[in-house]
Enzyme design. Structure first.
Site, mmCIF file in Angstrom:
data_model
loop_
_atom_site.group_PDB
_atom_site.id
_atom_site.type_symbol
_atom_site.label_atom_id
_atom_site.label_comp_id
_atom_site.label_asym_id
_atom_site.label_seq_id
_atom_site.Cartn_x
_atom_site.Cartn_y
_atom_site.Cartn_z
ATOM 1 N N THR A 86 53.591 27.798 38.163
ATOM 2 C CA THR A 86 52.263 28.135 37.661
ATOM 3 C C THR A 86 51.707 29.289 38.485
ATOM 4 O OG1 THR A 86 51.052 26.660 39.157
ATOM 5 C CG2 THR A 86 51.858 25.710 37.070
ATOM 6 N N TYR A 126 44.034 17.126 49.618
ATOM 7 C CA TYR A 126 44.718 17.055 48.322
ATOM 8 C C TYR A 126 45.631 15.830 48.253
ATOM 9 C CZ TYR A 126 47.538 18.697 44.347
ATOM 10 O OH TYR A 126 48.181 18.816 43.140
ATOM 11 N N ARG A 150 44.034 26.380 31.513
ATOM 12 C CA ARG A 150 45.177 27.147 32.017
ATOM 13 C C ARG A 150 46.287 26.204 32.484
ATOM 14 N NH1 ARG A 150 40.654 29.609 34.385
ATOM 15 N NH2 ARG A 150 40.287 31.780 33.724
ATOM 16 N N GLY A 151 47.455 26.787 32.768
ATOM 17 C CA GLY A 151 48.539 26.094 33.432
ATOM 18 C C GLY A 151 48.982 24.824 32.739
ATOM 19 N N ALA A 162 42.341 17.698 35.419
ATOM 20 C CA ALA A 162 41.547 18.630 36.226
ATOM 21 C C ALA A 162 41.783 18.383 37.714
ATOM 22 C CB ALA A 162 40.059 18.476 35.896
ATOM 23 N N GLY A 163 42.002 19.458 38.441
ATOM 24 C CA GLY A 163 42.226 19.330 39.871
ATOM 25 C C GLY A 163 42.088 20.664 40.578
ATOM 26 N N LEU A 167 43.948 19.717 58.819
ATOM 27 C CA LEU A 167 42.806 18.824 58.956
ATOM 28 C C LEU A 167 41.878 19.249 60.094
ATOM 29 C CD1 LEU A 167 41.465 16.279 57.878
ATOM 30 C CD2 LEU A 167 42.877 14.943 59.451
ATOM 31 N N ASP A 186 36.989 21.946 30.253
ATOM 32 C CA ASP A 186 37.112 22.661 31.519
ATOM 33 C C ASP A 186 35.729 23.117 31.952
ATOM 34 O OD1 ASP A 186 38.323 24.026 33.770
ATOM 35 O OD2 ASP A 186 40.156 24.163 32.574
#
Length: 452
Positions: A393, A358, A222-223, A294-295, A302, A243
């Protein structure tokens, strides 16, 4: 996802309102369509005194079918240009920076919409004196400012080219100029790109620069990943789309559409690197380009973040890339002339509230490029990263409206980018002709104000 504000601005009523109130004015960007000319008009080429790259740049652009104009011979006050290109390698002292003003000042309004500005310089670390290094470093301020001033979709870039030029350097300079002048670079602006020495091969056909290449794309269902698969296949690559099993149906649709192959694999599984390596060895015997796309995100501040959110993001976004690289390189499945391209993020450059996991992973991707590029240079393998900004996205569609609008407008283009913009940039870094472009992190962010 539709940018309704940008659509409104393109209407007659919208344009009038934007002009009257001084609101952001997103331009219609020139993007690449197969068969397009490299540029939609003539290019004005200037050079500093004793510039060392004016001759090769002239040959490259002439071979590419570009109509070149010489500033000394340009007498038409109403002339419009698709691009302004300037060889600044001859500037060796700050007093000589005036040559840049003399070239760009008269032409500041001469660019067509979605025009291009490219300045070619010498890496400051290779300069022969502190004064020369100072003057060459000053070029970054020029190009970044032009990117913010000229508007109308105009992009501006600085390309540092090593003095230790070899055939690979000139080939990669050509690939870089072709990318930056074309519609492929619509959402790339204010960047500094370094072209060094290295292995690079020009394609038989610049419209299919990846012919014969085996390319692995992770996160391809996707995306951005799906756009990547389509762009790389369009450019001639045989795409291996990967994927997780849960995305198998969507992955199969993408693979079938482009005539590629699908691999369902969880990259965090302990045996994933060896299984992937064995698959590539059995089916293709090699992999010319590895695109780590991939992510995942698991957002939370935090202080409120549990350990699983931290661990999963670091593992998918960063550690899995390291493990895959290690196995593919150890088994020599990435040959001489191979490419590794990783997807980072401007969050890895500027940080982002609620995304410490991230941002840490994406900053680590930049560290991966910094450390691997010199280590693999002797093997003829290039390593680069792209750092997307706000890209339209399904993930950014979930962002609250106020933050989403800020992400769209806080850049020189006053709009979000598209997945294809990231894909085109990765495609250029994957070309065999781009082998001397290594160790770079190229932002695909419309020259975002974040981290600038």
């Amino acid at each position: 996802m539709t940018d309704r504000y940008a659509s409104f601005v393109q209407s007659g009523a919208g344009r009038a309102l934007v002009k009257r109130l001084g609101l952001p004015d997103p331009p219609r960007l020139r993007r690449h369509t197969p068969g397009d000319p490299l540029v939609p008009g003539p290019v004005l080429l200037g050079t500093s005194a004793d510039g060392r790259l004016a001759e090769p740049v002239t040959k490259i652009l002439t071979f590419a079918g570009v109509e070149l104009r010489d500033p000394a011979a340009a007498t038409d006050a109403g002339a419009r240009y698709a691009a302004l290109v300037y060889d600044a390698t001859g500037i060796t002292d700050s007093t000589e920076l005036r040559q840049l003003y003399d070239f760009f000042h008269p032409q500041a309004r001469a660019l067509l919409p979605s025009g291009r500005v490219i300045v070619v310089g010498t890496p400051p670390a290779e300069c022969g004196s502190p004064r020369e290094a100072t003057a060459q470093r000053a070029l970054e301020g020029l190009t970044r400012s032009i990117g913010k001033e000229f508007g109308r979709g105009v992009t501006a870039q600085l390309v540092y080219v090593t003095k230790a030029a070899d055939p690979g350097t000139l080939t990669s300079l050509e690939s870089t100029l072709r990318f930056l002048l074309s519609g492929r670079s619509a959402y790339v602006s204010g960047q500094v790109i370094r072209v060094g020495a290295g292995t690079a091969q020009p394609p038989a056909d610049w419209d299919r620069p990846l012919d014969g290449q085996v390319v692995l794309v992770t996160g391809a269902a996707r995306g951005i990943g799906a756009a990547l698969a389509r762009v790389l296949a369009r450019d001639g690559a045989q795409v291996v789309a990967l994927d997780i099993p849960a995305a198998g149906d969507a992955l199969a649709v993408v693979a079938n559409e482009i005539g590629g192959s699908a691999v369902q694999l969880d990259l965090t599984a302990p045996d994933a690197p060896t299984r992937l390596a064995q698959h590539l060895a059995d089916r293709h015997g090699r992999v010319d380009v590895v695109v780590h796309n991939a992510g995942i995100t698991r957002d939370r501040t935090l202080g409120r973040m549990d350990a699983d959110r931290w661990d999963s993001v670091i593992d998918v976004n960063l550690s899995s890339q390291e493990r895959i690289n290690d196995v593919l390189l150890e088994r020599a499945l990435i040959p001489t002339g191979g490419r590794i391209v990783s997807v980072s993020s401007i969050a890895g450059i500027a940080g982002n509230r609620g995304q410490t996991n991230y941002a840490t992973s994406k900053a680590g991707v930049i560290g991966l490029v910094d450390s691997l590029a010199p280590a693999l240079r002797d093997r003829g393998i290039s390593v680069n990263a792209v750092a997307p900004g706000f890209i339209e996205t399904r993930l950014t569609a979930r962002i609250p409206l106020t933050l989403r609008e800020a992400g769209r407008r806080m850049n020189s283009m006053s709009q979000g980018g598209l997945p294809v913009d990231v894909a085109e940039t990765i495609g250029w870094l994957a070309w065999p002709a781009s082998g001397a472009v290594t160790g770079n992190v190229v932002r695909v962010c419309g020259q975002s104000l974040l981290g600038a």
